[in-house]
Design a protein around this motif. Structure first.
Motif, PDB file in Angstrom:
ATOM      1  N   ASP A  18     -10.432  20.099  -8.286  1.00 25.41           N
ATOM      2  CA  ASP A  18     -10.475  19.401  -9.573  1.00 25.41           C
ATOM      3  C   ASP A  18     -10.563  17.903  -9.284  1.00 25.41           C
ATOM      4  OD1 ASP A  18     -10.218  18.419 -12.102  1.00 25.41           O
ATOM      5  OD2 ASP A  18      -8.213  19.253 -12.487  1.00 25.41           O
ATOM      6  N   VAL A  19     -11.749  17.331  -9.527  1.00 23.22           N
ATOM      7  CA  VAL A  19     -12.008  15.920  -9.203  1.00 23.22           C
ATOM      8  C   VAL A  19     -11.622  15.050 -10.399  1.00 23.22           C
ATOM      9  CG1 VAL A  19     -13.842  14.255  -8.724  1.00 23.22           C
ATOM     10  CG2 VAL A  19     -13.846  16.477  -7.577  1.00 23.22           C
ATOM     11  N   GLY A  20     -10.567  14.244 -10.219  1.00 21.19           N
ATOM     12  CA  GLY A  20     -10.059  13.446 -11.337  1.00 21.19           C
ATOM     13  C   GLY A  20      -9.155  14.315 -12.184  1.00 21.19           C
ATOM     14  N   CYS A  21      -8.023  14.724 -11.578  1.00 24.58           N
ATOM     15  CA  CYS A  21      -7.218  15.828 -12.146  1.00 24.58           C
ATOM     16  C   CYS A  21      -6.196  15.389 -13.171  1.00 24.58           C
ATOM     17  CB  CYS A  21      -6.515  16.570 -11.016  1.00 24.58           C
ATOM     18  SG  CYS A  21      -5.326  15.523 -10.129  1.00 24.58           S
ATOM     19  N   GLY A  22      -6.092  14.065 -13.441  1.00 25.80           N
ATOM     20  CA  GLY A  22      -5.095  13.618 -14.408  1.00 25.80           C
ATOM     21  C   GLY A  22      -3.690  13.978 -13.945  1.00 25.80           C
ATOM     22  N   VAL A  23      -2.853  14.440 -14.887  1.00 30.68           N
ATOM     23  CA  VAL A  23      -1.488  14.812 -14.502  1.00 30.68           C
ATOM     24  C   VAL A  23      -1.381  16.308 -14.185  1.00 30.68           C
ATOM     25  CG1 VAL A  23      -0.449  12.870 -15.741  1.00 30.68           C
ATOM     26  CG2 VAL A  23      -0.701  15.089 -16.907  1.00 30.68           C
ATOM     27  N   GLY A  24      -2.527  16.950 -13.985  1.00 31.99           N
ATOM     28  CA  GLY A  24      -2.533  18.303 -13.431  1.00 31.99           C
ATOM     29  C   GLY A  24      -2.528  19.441 -14.437  1.00 31.99           C
ATOM     30  N   ALA A  25      -2.506  19.140 -15.722  1.00 32.58           N
ATOM     31  CA  ALA A  25      -2.406  20.230 -16.706  1.00 32.58           C
ATOM     32  C   ALA A  25      -3.607  21.188 -16.642  1.00 32.58           C
ATOM     33  CB  ALA A  25      -2.226  19.659 -18.112  1.00 32.58           C
ATOM     34  N   PRO A  26      -4.851  20.692 -16.550  1.00 32.47           N
ATOM     35  CA  PRO A  26      -5.961  21.648 -16.457  1.00 32.47           C
ATOM     36  C   PRO A  26      -5.881  22.509 -15.190  1.00 32.47           C
ATOM     37  CG  PRO A  26      -6.784  19.470 -17.100  1.00 32.47           C
ATOM     38  CD  PRO A  26      -5.345  19.296 -16.700  1.00 32.47           C
ATOM     39  N   ALA A  27      -5.494  21.899 -14.067  1.00 33.25           N
ATOM     40  CA  ALA A  27      -5.393  22.651 -12.810  1.00 33.25           C
ATOM     41  C   ALA A  27      -4.351  23.760 -12.926  1.00 33.25           C
ATOM     42  CB  ALA A  27      -5.029  21.702 -11.668  1.00 33.25           C
TER      43      ALA A  27
END
Ligand SMILES: C[S@@+](CC[C@H](N)C(=O)[O-])C[C@H]1O[C@@H](n2cnc3c(N)ncnc32)[C@H](O)[C@@H]1O
Length: 282
Positions: free
Chosen positions: A81-90
């Motif tokens: 996940d490139v540019g994962c933010g705070v990880g919620a989508p991952a």
């Protein structure tokens, strides 16, 4: 990822974007409210139909799922996940598929939050987050089954370089799914130029995307203009929330982000979804 975790982002643009997201991390959680304390999607919502009544947080999960439907991954696969933010989508994708997900961001604050979020799941061993720059991915060739970039391409100093890096770390036959902002007017408004300056963001022409994929050595599979499904309701929600909370932005760059009415020229801005594949014979 372990040894890369402390590596600083290299390009000046990436450093600036990283610092902005460091400041934004807590502000965004406050803005989005109690539900966002643990983790939140730092991307727009997706409503399949104009009369869809999904709440904003459900619609942001829906956009993750729209990406997931195209990634073609399952249990045991490895997703970057490139540019994962705070990880919620991952975390969502790891939970729904049984895949392992590695997330990178240029913001240390985001990665600290993503790691905390991962520790709270029943499957922390399938989640790995680290600070890294997408322009130079710190992974060996062909080390992932799929790659996604959910609303991060707009920050990349050179999209072609990032797509070439994604292709390199992807196994032949693996898919890339990304969203990106595109410009719908020939002359960007002063507001949008301000956003571009402060956020290190740029837009592309949607018609240029197939060529961008091909010159990056990718097999171009799908391009959808998802402006109508995403922008109007997302911006309406964010602007309404800013008004209702009378949210005090003491950081003008943050204001650009979460008070779109003041900055974004909505009719000129579009949003797209793209799917490509590393050729099987690559
Ligand atoms: C709008 S947020 C989206 C976050 C996440 N994908 C989500 O949907 O919640 C943009 C993300 O891109 C990341 N980013 C920006 N430039 C980057 C770069 N050069 N390399 C890696 N990540 C980058 C930011 O740190 C941030 O995490």
């Amino acid at each position: 990822m372990k040894e890369e975790r402390t590596a600083a982002p290299t390009a000046p643009v990436a450093e600036e974007v990283g610092r902005l997201y460091d400041r934004m991390t807590d502000i965004a959680a406050d803005f989005l409210g109690d539900d966002a304390r643990q983790g939140y999607n730092a991307h727009l919502g997706y409503w399949d139909t104009p009369d869809s009544e999904l709440a904003y947080d459900e619609a942001t999960d829906r956009l993750t799922d729209v990406m997931l439907e195209r990634l073609r991954i399952g249990a045991g696969d490895r997703l970057l996940d490139v540019g994962c933010g705070v990880g919620a989508p991952a975390v969502r994708i790891a939970r729904l598929t049984g895949a392992s997900v590695t997330g990178i961001s240029v913001s240390r604050e985001q990665i600290a939050r993503a790691e905390a979020l991962a520790r709270e799941t029943p499957f922390p061993e399938r989640l790995d987050f680290g600070v890294a720059d997408a322009m130079e991915l710190p992974f060996p060739d062909a080390s992932f089954d799929a790659v996604m970039a959910l609303e991060s391409m707009c920050h990349m100093p050179d999209r072609g370089q990032v797509y070439r890096e994604m292709r390199r770390v992807l196994r032949p036959g693996g898919r890339i799914v990304a969203t990106d902002f595109h410009g719908r007017s020939a002359s960007p408004s002063p507001d949008r130029l301000a956003l571009q300056r402060t956020m290190g963001s740029t837009t592309v022409r949607i018609d240029d995307y197939p060529q961008l994929m091909r010159t990056s050595g990718l097999r171009f599979l799908e391009l959808r203009d998802i402006t109508d499904e995403t922008l109007p309701k997302s911006f309406a929600f964010l602007a309404e929330r800013a008004d209702r909370l009378r949210f005090e932005f003491d950081d003008t760059e943050a204001a650009c982000f979460y008070n779109p009415r003041s900055v974004i020229d909505v009719p000129a801005l579009g949003y797209l979804l793209v799917v490509a594949q590393r050729p099987l014979d690559d």
